[in-house]
Design an enzyme around this catalytic site. Structure first.
Site, PDB file in Angstrom:
ATOM      1  N   LYS A 210      -3.737  17.680   0.993  1.00 39.67           N
ATOM      2  CA  LYS A 210      -3.860  19.112   1.339  1.00 39.67           C
ATOM      3  C   LYS A 210      -5.266  19.621   1.050  1.00 39.67           C
ATOM      4  CE  LYS A 210       1.039  19.823   0.882  1.00 39.67           C
ATOM      5  NZ  LYS A 210       2.223  20.292   0.177  1.00 39.67           N
TER       6      LYS A 210
ATOM      7  N   GLN B 288       3.115  23.009  -5.399  1.00 39.58           N
ATOM      8  CA  GLN B 288       3.713  21.762  -4.918  1.00 39.58           C
ATOM      9  C   GLN B 288       5.065  21.548  -5.582  1.00 39.58           C
ATOM     10  OE1 GLN B 288       2.463  19.951  -2.475  1.00 39.58           O
ATOM     11  NE2 GLN B 288       3.993  18.347  -2.555  1.00 39.58           N
TER      12      GLN B 288
ATOM     13  N   ASP C 150       3.120  28.142   2.646  1.00 41.90           N
ATOM     14  CA  ASP C 150       4.203  27.164   2.829  1.00 41.90           C
ATOM     15  C   ASP C 150       5.345  27.762   3.656  1.00 41.90           C
ATOM     16  OD1 ASP C 150       4.042  24.548   1.825  1.00 41.90           O
ATOM     17  OD2 ASP C 150       4.371  25.186  -0.243  1.00 41.90           O
TER      18      ASP C 150
HETATM   19  N1  GUN Z   1       6.846  18.959  -1.685  1.00 40.34           N
HETATM   20  C1  GUN Z   1       7.102  18.171  -0.621  1.00 40.34           C
HETATM   21  N2  GUN Z   1       6.730  18.795   0.514  1.00 40.34           N
HETATM   22  C2  GUN Z   1       6.230  19.991   0.158  1.00 40.34           C
HETATM   23  C3  GUN Z   1       5.664  21.076   0.888  1.00 40.34           C
HETATM   24  O1  GUN Z   1       5.558  21.074   2.107  1.00 40.34           O
HETATM   25  N3  GUN Z   1       5.254  22.131   0.150  1.00 40.34           N
HETATM   26  C4  GUN Z   1       5.359  22.168  -1.196  1.00 40.34           C
HETATM   27  N4  GUN Z   1       4.926  23.257  -1.814  1.00 40.34           N
HETATM   28  N5  GUN Z   1       5.877  21.183  -1.901  1.00 40.34           N
HETATM   29  C5  GUN Z   1       6.304  20.101  -1.218  1.00 40.34           C
END
Ligand code: GUN
Length: 285
Positions: free
Chosen positions: A53, A97, A120
């Protein structure tokens, strides 16, 4: 193979280029779009995801920071940090996350993020906005699936769409997005009786269960579009989706591969949401 491939890597590349261009335009107006990624604990998969990310962001011209905290961080401390980021005008997107350590209340943590920075799309306000067709942030994975359908010029109006999976971050928002485009949507799940009876009627199937071979060739209507959100490992340890790709590609009209399908699109749509957050913040309606 009869199905045409929907290439997620190629489409994601195109989207990243668009994000770069719009980011340059914002920067020219003195706005540097910025994403704050928070990771609590040391889950190995989360390490990889958060690194992606941040790297994806910086490669596209967005500023991104990764804040890492120990697994024994208190929930109060995390909430306080989120509130500080909410108040920081230089930060446009905030992402915590998941999973977070068990002593924390995930819903409470997500609801503490300002909806204006919820890139998100997990906040209850984002889910509500999607449900009623108001502007908000769409969760990245189903948003990426919609972009894939758009890329092949697929007309959803009046089509039978079956979503397999009912998670808050994929299945349910996916169904809402398809419904908003006038598809007739059915959500199937682990308690669905005779899944095949539904999928055989479907012009479009989105498989988002997290289990291999949920969709096999005998379950697919010839010519259907098949989108595979799954990320699993096969017996040889290779990445595979929820769809039996080798069989289904002989029946479907369009299909997304794993890897190289929905995965890169999810990553790209986070960049789009972050840019969008910065654009909205810098030119309030
Ligand atoms: N954990 C696994 N996929 C994601 C996601 O798309 N966003 C977040 N915040 N945590 C995750």
């Amino acid at each position: 193979m009869t199905a045409q491939l929907i290439d997620g890597n190629a489409l994601a590349k195109k989207i990243r280029a668009e994000v770069s261009g719009r980011t340059e335009a914002l920067k020219a107006r003195g706005v540097q779009p910025a994403l704050a990624v928070i990771m609590v604990g040391d889950d190995p998969a989360s390490e990889v995801y958060t690194r992606h990310k941040v790297n994806d962001s910086t490669e596209t011209g967005l500023a991104a920071t990764l804040e890492r905290y120990p697994a024994d961080m208190t929930e109060a401390a995390l909430l306080a940090r989120i509130r500080t980021l909410n108040a920081d005008a230089a930060v446009h997107g905030i992402l915590v996350q998941l999973p977070i350590p068990k002593h924390m209340d995930t819903a409470k943590v997500i609801e503490t993020i300002s909806p204006a920075k919820d890139v998100d799309g997990f906040h209850i306000a984002s889910a509500g906005a999607l449900m009623v067709g108001q502007p908000g942030f769409w969760p990245c994975t189903p948003y990426g699936c919609m972009k894939m359908l758009e890329s092949i010029g697929y007309e959803l109006r009046g089509k039978n769409a079956v979503v397999i999976g009912r998670s808050n971050i994929v299945g349910k928002p996916m169904a809402m997005m398809l419904l908003a485009k006038d598809a007739t949507v059915t959500i199937c799940h682990s308690r669905t009786r005779d899944l095949k009876a539904f999928t055989l009627q479907a012009d479009l199937v989105v498989a988002a269960v997290g289990k291999r071979n949920v969709l096999t060739a005998d379950m697919v209507k010839p010519g259907a579009v098949v989108i595979d959100v799954g990320m699993n490992r096969n017996d040889e340890g290779k990445l595979c989706g929820d769809v039996d790709f080798s069989g289904v590609k002989e029946v479907a009209g369009w299909i997304t591969p794993v890897p190289g399908g929905v995965g890169p699109m999810t990553r790209a749509m986070l960049l789009v949401n972050t840019l969008e957050a910065a654009e909205r913040a810098s030119s309030p309606r």
